[in-house]
Each structure stands twice: as structure tokens, then as C-alpha cells.
Design a protein around this motif. Structure first.
Motif, PDB file in Angstrom:
ATOM      1  N   ARG A 123       0.837  -1.209   0.000  1.00 14.30           N
ATOM      2  CA  ARG A 123       0.000   0.000   0.000  1.00 14.30           C
ATOM      3  C   ARG A 123       0.863   1.248   0.000  1.00 14.30           C
ATOM      4  N   THR A 124       0.312   2.307  -0.491  1.00 13.68           N
ATOM      5  CA  THR A 124       1.011   3.579  -0.576  1.00 13.68           C
ATOM      6  C   THR A 124       0.799   4.388   0.696  1.00 13.68           C
ATOM      7  N   ARG A 125       1.892   4.906   1.248  1.00 15.66           N
ATOM      8  CA  ARG A 125       1.777   5.826   2.393  1.00 15.66           C
ATOM      9  C   ARG A 125       1.371   7.181   1.855  1.00 15.66           C
ATOM     10  N   GLY A 154      -4.709   2.870  -1.916  1.00  8.17           N
ATOM     11  CA  GLY A 154      -4.641   1.867  -2.954  1.00  8.17           C
ATOM     12  C   GLY A 154      -5.593   0.700  -2.781  1.00  8.17           C
TER      13      GLY A 154
END
Length: 75
Positions: free
Chosen positions: A32-34, A49
Motif C-alpha cells: 500500500r502507498t503511504r 490503494g
């Protein structure tokens, strides 16, 4: 995807970074994207995401069971 899991809101951005470093390797957040969203003096930490609300809710539920408060949001 447009769904995110918000992990916290912080007055100091460094605290958001520290929380991400503790959680980023959890299976619920793998890949997942921070995302850090600055709103005034507050930085919200989110993992993005997720393709569906159900997917984000499932991740948040597992995180909550492990003691990490979170909420599901849409960007």
C-alpha cells in the motif's frame, strides 16, 4: 483504488512517519502507498490503494483487532 485506511492524525509529521515505520510491514498494508495529508497543523496518515470499500474495511478490521485504531476514507 480510491479507498484508504486512515491510521492517525498528528500535530507533528514525524509521529506519522514513526507510526508508518511500525505498521508498513503488516500484511494488511503490504504494497500500500503511504499518504500524508496536511490539513492546517495536522498531518493525517493514510494507507492508499484499496480497490473497494470492503477491502479497506477488512484491512481496518484486522488492524483494529491488533490494537491499531483506523477509519476507512475515500480520496
Amino acid at each position: 483504488g480510491p479507498w484508504r485506511v486512515q491510521l492517525g492524525a498528528f500535530g507533528m509529521a514525524a509521529n506519522a512517519d514513526a507510526l508508518w515505520n511500525r505498521l508498513k510491514d503488516r500484511p494488511e498494508l503490504a504494497g500500500r502507498t503511504r499518504i500524508k495529508v496536511k490539513t492546517g497543523a495536522v498531518t493525517r496518515l493514510q494507507a492508499g490503494g484499496f480497490a473497494s470499500e470492503a477491502q479497506a474495511r477488512a484491512a481496518c478490521t484486522r488492524l483494529s483487532q491488533a490494537g491499531q485504531t483506523c477509519i476507512v476514507v475515500r480520496d
